[in-house]
Design a protein around this motif. Structure first.
Motif, PDB file in Angstrom:
ATOM      1  N   ASP A 139       4.044  -3.954  -9.104  1.00  0.00           N
ATOM      2  CA  ASP A 139       3.797  -4.592 -10.280  1.00  0.00           C
ATOM      3  C   ASP A 139       2.472  -4.404 -11.067  1.00  0.00           C
ATOM      4  OD1 ASP A 139       4.705  -7.123 -11.945  1.00  0.00           O
ATOM      5  OD2 ASP A 139       2.513  -7.422 -11.356  1.00  0.00           O
ATOM      6  N   ARG A 140       1.327  -4.243 -10.335  1.00  0.00           N
ATOM      7  CA  ARG A 140       0.036  -3.974 -10.860  1.00  0.00           C
ATOM      8  C   ARG A 140       0.405  -2.480 -11.750  1.00  0.00           C
ATOM      9  NH1 ARG A 140      -3.821  -5.141  -5.644  1.00  0.00           N
ATOM     10  NH2 ARG A 140      -3.429  -7.483  -5.529  1.00  0.00           N
ATOM     11  N   LEU A 141       0.949  -1.571 -11.245  1.00  0.00           N
ATOM     12  CA  LEU A 141       1.075  -0.215 -12.019  1.00  0.00           C
ATOM     13  C   LEU A 141       2.069  -0.187 -12.704  1.00  0.00           C
ATOM     14  CD1 LEU A 141       0.319   1.726  -8.368  1.00  0.00           C
ATOM     15  CD2 LEU A 141      -1.254   1.169 -10.169  1.00  0.00           C
ATOM     16  N   GLU A 142       2.965  -1.078 -13.150  1.00  0.00           N
ATOM     17  CA  GLU A 142       4.086  -1.005 -13.663  1.00  0.00           C
ATOM     18  C   GLU A 142       3.783  -0.626 -15.154  1.00  0.00           C
ATOM     19  OE1 GLU A 142       6.272  -4.613 -14.623  1.00  0.00           O
ATOM     20  OE2 GLU A 142       8.130  -3.620 -13.850  1.00  0.00           O
ATOM     21  N   GLY A 143       2.891  -0.954 -15.971  1.00  0.00           N
ATOM     22  CA  GLY A 143       2.618  -0.481 -17.059  1.00  0.00           C
ATOM     23  C   GLY A 143       1.649   0.656 -17.346  1.00  0.00           C
ATOM     24  N   ALA A 144       1.436   1.442 -16.309  1.00  0.00           N
ATOM     25  CA  ALA A 144       0.672   2.409 -16.076  1.00  0.00           C
ATOM     26  C   ALA A 144       1.266   3.703 -16.578  1.00  0.00           C
ATOM     27  CB  ALA A 144      -0.113   2.618 -14.767  1.00  0.00           C
ATOM     28  N   GLN A 145       2.735   3.842 -16.529  1.00  0.00           N
ATOM     29  CA  GLN A 145       3.406   5.046 -16.520  1.00  0.00           C
ATOM     30  C   GLN A 145       2.951   6.283 -15.907  1.00  0.00           C
ATOM     31  OE1 GLN A 145       2.318   6.074 -20.824  1.00  0.00           O
ATOM     32  NE2 GLN A 145       3.978   4.749 -21.635  1.00  0.00           N
ATOM     33  N   ILE A 146       3.273   5.587 -14.563  1.00  0.00           N
ATOM     34  CA  ILE A 146       3.120   6.609 -13.412  1.00  0.00           C
ATOM     35  C   ILE A 146       4.568   7.000 -12.766  1.00  0.00           C
ATOM     36  CG2 ILE A 146       2.118   6.732 -10.902  1.00  0.00           C
ATOM     37  CD1 ILE A 146       0.185   4.551 -11.770  1.00  0.00           C
ATOM     38  N   GLY A 147       4.472   8.345 -12.671  1.00  0.00           N
ATOM     39  CA  GLY A 147       5.812   9.001 -12.062  1.00  0.00           C
ATOM     40  C   GLY A 147       6.053   8.833 -10.826  1.00  0.00           C
ATOM     41  N   PRO A 148       7.184   8.931 -10.117  1.00  0.00           N
ATOM     42  CA  PRO A 148       7.679   8.458  -8.622  1.00  0.00           C
ATOM     43  C   PRO A 148       6.418   9.462  -7.888  1.00  0.00           C
ATOM     44  CG  PRO A 148       9.509   8.802  -9.859  1.00  0.00           C
ATOM     45  CD  PRO A 148       8.271   8.862 -10.884  1.00  0.00           C
ATOM     46  N   ARG A 149       6.237  10.742  -8.271  1.00  0.00           N
ATOM     47  CA  ARG A 149       5.497  11.677  -7.464  1.00  0.00           C
ATOM     48  C   ARG A 149       4.091  10.908  -7.302  1.00  0.00           C
ATOM     49  NH1 ARG A 149       4.276  16.177  -5.108  1.00  0.00           N
ATOM     50  NH2 ARG A 149       2.531  17.514  -5.412  1.00  0.00           N
ATOM     51  N   ASP A 150       3.567  10.503  -8.251  1.00  0.00           N
ATOM     52  CA  ASP A 150       1.875   9.999  -8.108  1.00  0.00           C
ATOM     53  C   ASP A 150       2.160   8.482  -7.629  1.00  0.00           C
ATOM     54  OD1 ASP A 150       0.885  12.338  -8.849  1.00  0.00           O
ATOM     55  OD2 ASP A 150       1.169  11.903 -10.850  1.00  0.00           O
ATOM     56  N   LEU A 151       2.907   7.731  -7.542  1.00  0.00           N
ATOM     57  CA  LEU A 151       3.105   6.177  -7.364  1.00  0.00           C
ATOM     58  C   LEU A 151       2.614   5.964  -5.785  1.00  0.00           C
ATOM     59  CD1 LEU A 151       3.783   3.603  -8.595  1.00  0.00           C
ATOM     60  CD2 LEU A 151       6.105   3.672  -7.342  1.00  0.00           C
ATOM     61  N   PRO A 152       2.710   6.863  -4.935  1.00  0.00           N
ATOM     62  CA  PRO A 152       2.492   6.675  -3.499  1.00  0.00           C
ATOM     63  C   PRO A 152       0.839   6.691  -3.348  1.00  0.00           C
ATOM     64  CG  PRO A 152       4.048   7.984  -3.346  1.00  0.00           C
ATOM     65  CD  PRO A 152       4.044   7.786  -4.808  1.00  0.00           C
ATOM     66  N   VAL A 153       0.348   7.719  -4.319  1.00  0.00           N
ATOM     67  CA  VAL A 153      -1.058   7.811  -4.343  1.00  0.00           C
ATOM     68  C   VAL A 153      -1.878   6.594  -4.943  1.00  0.00           C
ATOM     69  CG1 VAL A 153      -2.887   9.342  -5.128  1.00  0.00           C
ATOM     70  CG2 VAL A 153      -1.005  10.620  -4.271  1.00  0.00           C
ATOM     71  N   ARG A 154      -1.316   6.174  -6.067  1.00  0.00           N
ATOM     72  CA  ARG A 154      -1.782   5.305  -6.833  1.00  0.00           C
ATOM     73  C   ARG A 154      -1.859   3.874  -5.874  1.00  0.00           C
ATOM     74  NH1 ARG A 154      -5.235   7.162 -10.568  1.00  0.00           N
ATOM     75  NH2 ARG A 154      -4.358   9.000 -11.342  1.00  0.00           N
ATOM     76  N   CYS A 155      -0.748   3.661  -5.277  1.00  0.00           N
ATOM     77  CA  CYS A 155      -0.563   2.284  -4.187  1.00  0.00           C
ATOM     78  C   CYS A 155      -1.512   2.279  -3.156  1.00  0.00           C
ATOM     79  CB  CYS A 155       0.916   2.171  -3.809  1.00  0.00           C
ATOM     80  SG  CYS A 155       2.108   1.976  -5.247  1.00  0.00           S
ATOM     81  N   ALA A 156      -2.133   3.488  -2.812  1.00  0.00           N
ATOM     82  CA  ALA A 156      -2.992   3.476  -1.531  1.00  0.00           C
ATOM     83  C   ALA A 156      -4.320   3.791  -1.822  1.00  0.00           C
ATOM     84  CB  ALA A 156      -2.424   4.773  -0.758  1.00  0.00           C
ATOM     85  N   VAL A 157      -4.751   4.388  -2.879  1.00  0.00           N
ATOM     86  CA  VAL A 157      -6.403   4.988  -3.095  1.00  0.00           C
ATOM     87  C   VAL A 157      -6.945   3.719  -3.587  1.00  0.00           C
ATOM     88  CG1 VAL A 157      -5.537   7.097  -3.253  1.00  0.00           C
ATOM     89  CG2 VAL A 157      -6.050   5.785  -5.307  1.00  0.00           C
ATOM     90  N   HIS A 158      -8.193   3.757  -2.875  1.00  0.00           N
ATOM     91  CA  HIS A 158      -9.437   2.599  -3.676  1.00  0.00           C
ATOM     92  C   HIS A 158     -10.334   3.427  -4.436  1.00  0.00           C
ATOM     93  CE1 HIS A 158      -7.742   0.094  -0.457  1.00  0.00           C
ATOM     94  NE2 HIS A 158      -8.097  -0.840  -1.212  1.00  0.00           N
ATOM     95  N   VAL A 159     -10.279   4.838  -4.638  1.00  0.00           N
ATOM     96  CA  VAL A 159     -11.107   5.693  -5.462  1.00  0.00           C
ATOM     97  C   VAL A 159     -10.063   6.560  -5.757  1.00  0.00           C
ATOM     98  CG1 VAL A 159     -12.832   7.481  -5.739  1.00  0.00           C
ATOM     99  CG2 VAL A 159     -13.188   5.374  -4.088  1.00  0.00           C
ATOM    100  N   ALA A 160      -9.762   6.665  -7.199  1.00  0.00           N
ATOM    101  CA  ALA A 160      -8.725   7.456  -7.621  1.00  0.00           C
ATOM    102  C   ALA A 160      -9.182   8.874  -7.722  1.00  0.00           C
ATOM    103  CB  ALA A 160      -8.408   7.087  -9.290  1.00  0.00           C
ATOM    104  N   PRO A 161      -8.212   9.591  -7.724  1.00  0.00           N
ATOM    105  CA  PRO A 161      -8.758  11.051  -7.350  1.00  0.00           C
ATOM    106  C   PRO A 161      -9.459  11.622  -8.660  1.00  0.00           C
ATOM    107  CG  PRO A 161      -6.201  10.900  -6.887  1.00  0.00           C
ATOM    108  CD  PRO A 161      -6.951   9.438  -7.540  1.00  0.00           C
ATOM    109  N   GLU A 162      -9.180  11.271  -9.908  1.00  0.00           N
ATOM    110  CA  GLU A 162      -9.981  11.746 -11.090  1.00  0.00           C
ATOM    111  C   GLU A 162     -11.235  11.107 -11.091  1.00  0.00           C
ATOM    112  OE1 GLU A 162      -7.395   8.064 -12.283  1.00  0.00           O
ATOM    113  OE2 GLU A 162      -7.272   9.751 -11.264  1.00  0.00           O
TER     114      GLU A 162
END
Length: 547
Positions: A335-358
């Motif tokens: 739900d938190r990432l719903e509006g961020a236009q994140i594709g299925p490939r990057d979704l697992p990364v965004r759901c887990a990281v506390h420091v974003a790769p960028e």
């Protein structure tokens, strides 16, 4: 086959070869024999039988030793509690190791230079086989996730043993031979949705089993701990409730919310004002030594202060709200990432990281470290396949990789004061209700299921959104740690190619920065403090005990 028992300082136990080293005078530690002395079992933790008080120490060990003689390798099937154990069977020549399904009991294996050790303390276990080489993979995971994945540790050759699995310890290595149980309550997900009030009843029952005579609770003023407080006050045999909360600033919202819930439940409430000075860093140093690892989160020192207050108040066991929303975590992350236009490939990364790769990328000047962080992201995609049920995939990931170290951090921080922490939301009948509610996204998002239960209890905290986590802010930490961290970085530490100059400029700056970037300062300081203070095995001071 027999083992030789040695007492030593510290916590828990460690088995290497024919020697089993155990902590002296620890209530949660028990040794038992069965089959005429041919079977020896040592357990650290407790068993929850579903009724009456939990079993700890020798009583818990004796029960499981008898069950093993009766049932063999199925002796742990369906066993509930928070424990780690090893068992030796002189009749078959076999040795086993296991921990509970949620990972509340910590258990590590070290395989290095042809040697094998298993123990509850990672530093001692590693030192027993001479494992002392820092792991690049673990460092990359720590930077992105703030913890290591479940099959990795900060030293090469060391890893946590998988929760909920019986392992066979053999000269040629460790083999998983049987799944003993799954995460508490997960099997209830296909039952009907919880009825109103059912959660409060289940919480009260679980809390009564887990607590001793004194009812004590860490009260943050958030939804999870407020539910426990109200549930305890509404039981027929409710006891005097003592609550503890902590704050770093007088104006912290946590302080107001916790005080309001304490007033609603008429608890004996104690507030802890934690100073934001050098003593904070001293606590971090103590935690690094006790954990045998970097400290995963900036809120862990708060556990230390709460444990000290509980000890001073004469409450040897306290309840926490950890894992309350675990069954709901998948839907909430999505739900938190719903509006961020994140594709299925990057979704697992965004759901887990506390420091974003960028955020991390500009600090990666070495190709080897950059490749290691990219490997972490690929592993996240493997561990959380989007598939047809992303919410379930995310929940399982957090259960297997995040939660065990979170539970260990709480246990160690409290244990430094001789206080045990128990988690009623890990009781199967409580957690199962969460999984039943989690079938509905509507009930999961924003903890709606938990908030509705709290509203029914007449608690103001049900309307709360957001929480400060009773932790020092990253900006305040930057100011506090600046001088020490700049000194650490100036010494030329080996950080696998992390950009020390850029980190130094971030630490020295007074300019605002994103919280995730400031979090890097916490992670690097915690990691360097571990590298500097990496503890060796505690001197055994052996005292041979008769078998």
């Amino acid at each position: 086959m027999t083992v030789r028992l040695e007492e030593r300082r510290g916590r828990g136990f460690m088995l290497r070869g024919e020697t089993l080293r155990i902590a002296a005078a620890e209530d949660d530690l028990g040794v038992a024999e069965a089959a005429g002395g041919q079977v020896t079992l040592i357990l650290h933790g407790y068993l929850d039988l579903g009724e009456g008080p939990v079993l700890t120490g020798h009583r818990a060990a004796e029960r499981l030793a008898r069950t093993y003689v009766e049932r063999g390798e199925s002796f742990l099937d369906g066993v509930v509690g928070g424990y780690a154990l090893v068992l030796t069977d002189g009749r078959s020549g076999r040795r086993y190791a296991a921990r509970d399904a949620a990972g509340e009991g910590s258990l590590f294996a070290a395989e290095y230079a042809g040697l094998l050790a298993v123990g509850t303390e990672p530093a001692e276990t590693a030192a027993a086989v001479g494992a002392d080489r820092p792991s690049l993979a673990a460092f990359a995971q720590f930077l992105l996730l703030n913890y290591t994945l479940g099959d990795t540790w900060f030293l090469e050759g060391v890893r946590p043993l998988t929760p909920g699995v019986l392992h066979l310890l053999a000269p040629d290595g460790i083999t998983r031979i049987r799944t003993t149980s799954g995460y508490p309550g997960r099997g209830d997900e296909n039952l009907p949705a919880p009825r109103p009030g059912e959660l409060a009843e289940a919480l009260a029952d679980a809390a009564r089993r887990l607590l001793g005579e004194q009812a004590a609770l860490h009260l943050s003023g958030g939804v999870d701990t407020s539910l426990i407080a109200h549930a305890l006050r509404r039981t027929p045999d409710s006891r005097a409730l003592r609550t503890y909360s902590a704050f770093y600033r007088d104006e912290d919202a946590d302080r107001v919310w916790a005080a309001s819930v304490a007033a609603e439940t008429a608890s004996d409430h104690r507030e802890l004002a934690i100073p934001s000075d050098e003593s904070f860093l001293d606590v971090v140093d103590g935690l690094v030594g006790a954990l045998g690892a970097p400290v995963m989160a900036i809120g862990v020192p708060t556990f230390w202060h709460l444990g000290r207050a509980a000890d001073q108040g004469g409450t040897p066991v306290v309840l926490s709200g950890v894992a309350a929303d675990h069954p709901l975590v998948g839907w909430n992350r999505l739900d938190r990432l719903e509006g961020a236009q994140i594709g299925p490939r990057d979704l697992p990364v965004r759901c887990a990281v506390h420091v974003a790769p960028e955020i991390l990328a500009p600090y990666l000047v070495d190709g080897e470290l950059r490749a290691a962080t990219e490997e972490v992201q690929e592993r996240l995609r493997e561990l959380m396949p989007y598939g047809e049920s992303p919410a379930r995939s995310i929940e399982r990931f957090h259960a297997e990789h995040f939660l065990p170290e979170h539970l260990r951090s709480a246990a160690v921080a409290h244990g430094l004061h001789g206080v045990r922490v128990r988690h009623p939301f890990l009781a199967p009948e409580v957690s199962g209700l969460g999984f039943r509610a989690a079938r509905s996204r509507e009930e999961s998002v924003g903890k709606r299921y938990l908030r509705r239960e709290l509203d029914a209890l007449g608690c103001w905290a049900g309307a709360r959104r957001g929480k400060q986590q009773q932790a020092l802010s990253f900006e305040s930490f930057r100011v506090l740690v600046r001088e020490r961290l700049l000194g650490q970085l100036a010494s030329g530490p080996d950080l696998f190619g992390l950009d020390v100059g850029r980190l130094s400029r971030l630490a020295a700056s007074d300019q605002p920065a994103p919280a995730q970037e400031l979090r890097l300062l916490w992670l690097v300081h915690s990691y360097l403090s571990w590298r500097e203070r990496r503890p060796a095995a505690v001197a055994p001071a052996p005292v041979l005990l008769p078998l």
